[in-house]
Design a protein around this motif. Structure first.
Motif, PDB file in Angstrom:
ATOM      1  N   ASN A  98      42.251  37.961  38.653  1.00  0.00           N
ATOM      2  CA  ASN A  98      43.519  37.875  37.924  1.00  0.00           C
ATOM      3  C   ASN A  98      44.166  36.517  38.178  1.00  0.00           C
ATOM      4  O   ASN A  98      44.541  36.216  39.312  1.00  0.00           O
ATOM      5  N   PRO A  99      44.307  35.673  37.141  1.00  0.00           N
ATOM      6  CA  PRO A  99      44.880  34.327  37.355  1.00  0.00           C
ATOM      7  C   PRO A  99      46.332  34.353  37.814  1.00  0.00           C
ATOM      8  O   PRO A  99      46.833  33.361  38.341  1.00  0.00           O
ATOM      9  N   ASP A 100      47.017  35.491  37.615  1.00  0.00           N
ATOM     10  CA  ASP A 100      48.428  35.582  38.002  1.00  0.00           C
ATOM     11  C   ASP A 100      48.618  36.102  39.422  1.00  0.00           C
ATOM     12  O   ASP A 100      49.734  36.094  39.941  1.00  0.00           O
ATOM     13  N   GLU A 156      46.482  51.381  36.148  1.00  0.00           N
ATOM     14  CA  GLU A 156      45.521  50.445  36.751  1.00  0.00           C
ATOM     15  C   GLU A 156      46.251  49.393  37.582  1.00  0.00           C
ATOM     16  O   GLU A 156      45.813  49.037  38.679  1.00  0.00           O
ATOM     17  N   SER A 157      47.363  48.899  37.041  1.00  0.00           N
ATOM     18  CA  SER A 157      48.157  47.895  37.760  1.00  0.00           C
ATOM     19  C   SER A 157      48.726  48.487  39.052  1.00  0.00           C
ATOM     20  O   SER A 157      48.739  47.829  40.105  1.00  0.00           O
ATOM     21  N   ASP A 197      21.350  49.390  35.806  1.00  0.00           N
ATOM     22  CA  ASP A 197      21.638  48.654  34.572  1.00  0.00           C
ATOM     23  C   ASP A 197      22.962  49.085  33.939  1.00  0.00           C
ATOM     24  O   ASP A 197      23.356  48.558  32.900  1.00  0.00           O
ATOM     25  N   GLN A 198      23.659  50.045  34.566  1.00  0.00           N
ATOM     26  CA  GLN A 198      24.967  50.478  34.065  1.00  0.00           C
ATOM     27  C   GLN A 198      26.120  49.672  34.672  1.00  0.00           C
ATOM     28  O   GLN A 198      27.272  49.846  34.295  1.00  0.00           O
ATOM     29  N   ILE A 199      25.800  48.797  35.619  1.00  0.00           N
ATOM     30  CA  ILE A 199      26.840  48.021  36.307  1.00  0.00           C
ATOM     31  C   ILE A 199      27.480  47.026  35.342  1.00  0.00           C
ATOM     32  O   ILE A 199      26.794  46.335  34.593  1.00  0.00           O
ATOM     33  N   GLU A 200      28.824  46.939  35.379  1.00  0.00           N
ATOM     34  CA  GLU A 200      29.568  45.986  34.555  1.00  0.00           C
ATOM     35  C   GLU A 200      30.202  44.924  35.445  1.00  0.00           C
ATOM     36  O   GLU A 200      30.447  45.159  36.634  1.00  0.00           O
ATOM     37  N   TYR A 201      30.503  43.773  34.854  1.00  0.00           N
ATOM     38  CA  TYR A 201      31.034  42.666  35.658  1.00  0.00           C
ATOM     39  C   TYR A 201      32.412  42.993  36.238  1.00  0.00           C
ATOM     40  O   TYR A 201      32.770  42.537  37.326  1.00  0.00           O
ATOM     41  N   LYS A 202      33.205  43.823  35.529  1.00  0.00           N
ATOM     42  CA  LYS A 202      34.535  44.184  36.041  1.00  0.00           C
ATOM     43  C   LYS A 202      34.409  45.025  37.311  1.00  0.00           C
ATOM     44  O   LYS A 202      35.192  44.879  38.248  1.00  0.00           O
ATOM     45  N   MET A 203      33.414  45.903  37.323  1.00  0.00           N
ATOM     46  CA  MET A 203      33.158  46.745  38.492  1.00  0.00           C
ATOM     47  C   MET A 203      32.806  45.877  39.702  1.00  0.00           C
ATOM     48  O   MET A 203      33.303  46.093  40.815  1.00  0.00           O
ATOM     49  N   MET A 204      31.959  44.863  39.476  1.00  0.00           N
ATOM     50  CA  MET A 204      31.560  43.971  40.566  1.00  0.00           C
ATOM     51  C   MET A 204      32.733  43.099  41.007  1.00  0.00           C
ATOM     52  O   MET A 204      32.894  42.814  42.199  1.00  0.00           O
ATOM     53  N   GLY A 205      33.555  42.682  40.047  1.00  0.00           N
ATOM     54  CA  GLY A 205      34.734  41.883  40.391  1.00  0.00           C
ATOM     55  C   GLY A 205      35.670  42.646  41.310  1.00  0.00           C
ATOM     56  O   GLY A 205      36.231  42.087  42.259  1.00  0.00           O
TER      57      GLY A 205
END
Length: 604
Positions: free
Chosen positions: A546-548, A186-187, A487-495
């Motif tokens: 990502n704060p970093d 992922e990184s 309704d399957q959308i997740e906040y990480k996907m939108m981010g």
């Protein structure tokens, strides 16, 4: 010992012993049946990719539902046995079997997770390119891969489930290792996406296909249409060349690059150069097209320019001529009428041209131009009726107006909004028939962008909410991603989507936005607020997901949502999200006008 004649004295004790013995016999029979079935329970294995010689003797578990149902039944039956007050002699054996079945369940859960991750990663690490780029993770995967295959081979020959009880710790270790590999992957993908932000609009599998086959030009070409609005293929100087020198639209239109791009680098680097060349080539063709429009005969110019140049420069010329006519109204009250007559004659010329012998590509160019010019003519007609005599009057200011600045860059104005043209290659695209409803929607969107907000067209299905947004993106040369919400959308996907939009400076139209769960909408509100605050501060970079890792910010970014209010399964937007979007109501379109213009454009 007692005499049979005295048995009535011990009747209760005798009955209790008899009942105990009878119930123990029943429990013993039940337990033996469960134990027998438990020892006979087997895994079902199938060959993994039998057509692939490399995986000829590799097996995976299948028919899992039946196995899990059997284990659940065993546990339910054992719980009933252990809950009986008549259980004495069997308790230790029943508790041991219950423990074994529970361990088998845990083992199976981890086993399936490991198998799922192994199948996913096995396809990825089959690529030599990925192995080279992720050497440490590849070594970890090969270790797990070797042991997992050995376990599966042994399981295929010894299928009894009870034999797998000692594998729990191993599968937990494999699961942890594979999760670590996936995080590293992922990184790695995030780095590639930051290098070429259009990769954010691809799924992980699509991006991995590109990265795993980075030397396969055809594999990359297959995914180009998901990264660019209208680049269907890239043109090579010759077959097999390690460079590209032009772009080709789905309609077959070709535009050469100002400078060729070598494809010998990492794929994300040369694709970024392709994007730069797309923009530079369009800027050059726009400037050249404007100059040639002043010297060439109109029909010759129309048929020998790229479709996007024809549409944009025609708008530029119309804006200039209309403002000249408006400014002349103080000295000549018929200036706008004369301008209208010229536009009318020009349209007649276009409709005559579309009936002639044209290539399919030229036909598309002229039809799109007629659709656009009919609206331009109607605007001038309205300005004439209102006797507009100053370009500062609202009747003119509310129109979408095109200008070229001192750097030969196109800017678009509407009311007090000033927007940079995006230079996204659009090919010979069709255009939406523009009605009063479309104009109102566009004015809301451009006004919202001017104050760093989004827009929210709302109305019943079929009223043009999404198409109006997409067509404005075409008018402004912007890359617009349409994203269907559920309704399957997740906040990480939108981010991840928003990260791509802000780094690319692209637009997104989030269709049926109010189908997303309220909990996710609350997080989205915070994400969009963070983006807006960065836009207001005019930050070059800002901290987002990502704060970093701060990410780049392009001010052209726009997020728009469409909603069908009152439909079943729709969520009311929270107040902190509502304030980030300007609403516009979309009602029934003017079908009569749309039909008339479409028929005129096609000369039916």
């Amino acid at each position: 010992k007692f005499n049979g004649h005295e048995s009535w004295i011990y009747q209760e004790q005798i009955q209790e012993v008899a009942t105990q013995a009878t119930q123990e016999a029943v429990l013993d029979a039940q337990f033996n049946d469960i134990e027998q079935k438990w020892k006979a329970l087997e895994f079902t294995c199938v060959n993994y990719k039998p057509e692939n010689l490399r995986n000829k003797e590799v097996y995976v578990l299948t028919e899992i539902d039946e196995l899990q149902a059997a284990l659940d039944d065993f546990l339910a039956s054992l719980n009933n046995i252990l809950g009986s007050r008549y259980l004495k002699m069997l308790r230790k054996r029943a508790e041991k079997l219950q423990k074994d079945v529970l361990i088998a369940q845990e083992t199976l859960d981890d086993w399936l997770q490991v198998q799922k991750n192994w199948i996913y990663l096995e396809n990825i690490f089959a690529s030599q390119d990925i192995k080279t780029k992720l050497k440490e993770e590849n070594a970890l995967f090969e270790n797990v891969d070797k042991q997992f295959k050995a376990i599966m081979k042994k399981t295929n020959s010894q299928k009894q489930v009870h034999r797998a009880s000692g594998l729990l710790d191993k599968f937990r270790e494999y699961k942890e290792t594979l999760n670590r590999i996936q995080k590293a992957l992922e990184s790695y993908l995030e780095e590639k996406r930051m290098a070429f932000p259009r990769f954010y609009f691809l799924s992980n599998d699509e991006l991995l296909e590109i990265l795993a086959k980075s030397q396969d030009f055809d594999a990359i070409q297959r995914n180009l249409k998901k990264c660019f609005e209208a680049i269907y293929r890239l043109e090579q100087p010759e077959e097999g060349a390690r460079s590209v020198n032009g772009m080709i639209s789905p309609e077959g239109e070709k535009i050469p690059f100002v400078k060729g791009v070598s494809t010998k680098e990492e794929v994300e680097l040369w694709l970024m150069k392709v994007q730069d060349q797309m923009i530079e080539s369009l800027k050059k063709r726009m400037k050249q097209g404007k100059v040639e429009s002043e010297t060439q005969e109109r029909n010759h110019w129309l048929l020998n320019q790229p479709a996007q140049v024809v549409a944009t420069i025609s708008n530029l010329i119309w804006t200039y001529d209309t403002e000249q006519a408006i400014n002349s109204m103080t000295d000549d009250s018929t200036a706008l009428s004369k301008h209208y007559n010229l536009l009318y004659e020009s349209l007649n010329g276009l409709t005559a041209l579309v009936r002639g012998t044209l290539t399919p590509l030229q036909h598309k160019v002229i039809v799109a131009l007629i659709t656009q010019d009919v609206h331009a003519r109607d605007i001038v007609d309205a300005l004439t009726d209102e006797n507009v005599s100053s370009i500062s009057e609202f009747s003119w200011q509310q129109q979408l107006r095109y200008y070229m600045d001192e750097n030969d860059l196109i800017i678009v104005r509407q009311v007090n909004a000033k927007l940079n043209y995006g230079y996204e290659y659009l090919g010979a695209t069709t255009r939406l028939v523009i009605t009063n409803l479309t104009d109102r929607c566009w004015m809301t969107i451009t006004g919202a962008l001017n104050i760093k907000l989004g827009a929210a067209p709302a109305g019943p299905a079929g009223t043009g909410k999404t198409e109006s947004t997409k067509d404005l993106a075409k008018a402004l040369g912007m890359f617009c991603v349409v994203f269907n919400c559920s309704d399957q959308i997740e906040y990480k996907m939108m981010g991840r989507l928003f990260s791509g939009l802000v780094q690319q400076g692209a637009w997104a139209c989030l269709d049926e936005f109010n189908r997303i769960d309220i909990e996710v909408l609350s997080v989205i509100a915070q994400q969009l607020l963070t983006v807006r605050q960065a836009l207001i501060r005019r930050d070059q970079q800002f901290i987002f997901v990502n704060p970093d890792k701060p990410i780049n910010l392009k001010e052209e970014v726009g997020v728009f949502i469409t909603m069908n209010p009152g439909y079943a399964g729709r969520t009311e937007l929270p107040d902190n999200l509502k304030v980030l979007f300007r609403p516009v109501s979309m009602m029934i379109p003017d079908y009569k006008l749309i039909a008339e213009i479409m028929l005129q454009a096609e000369r039916v």
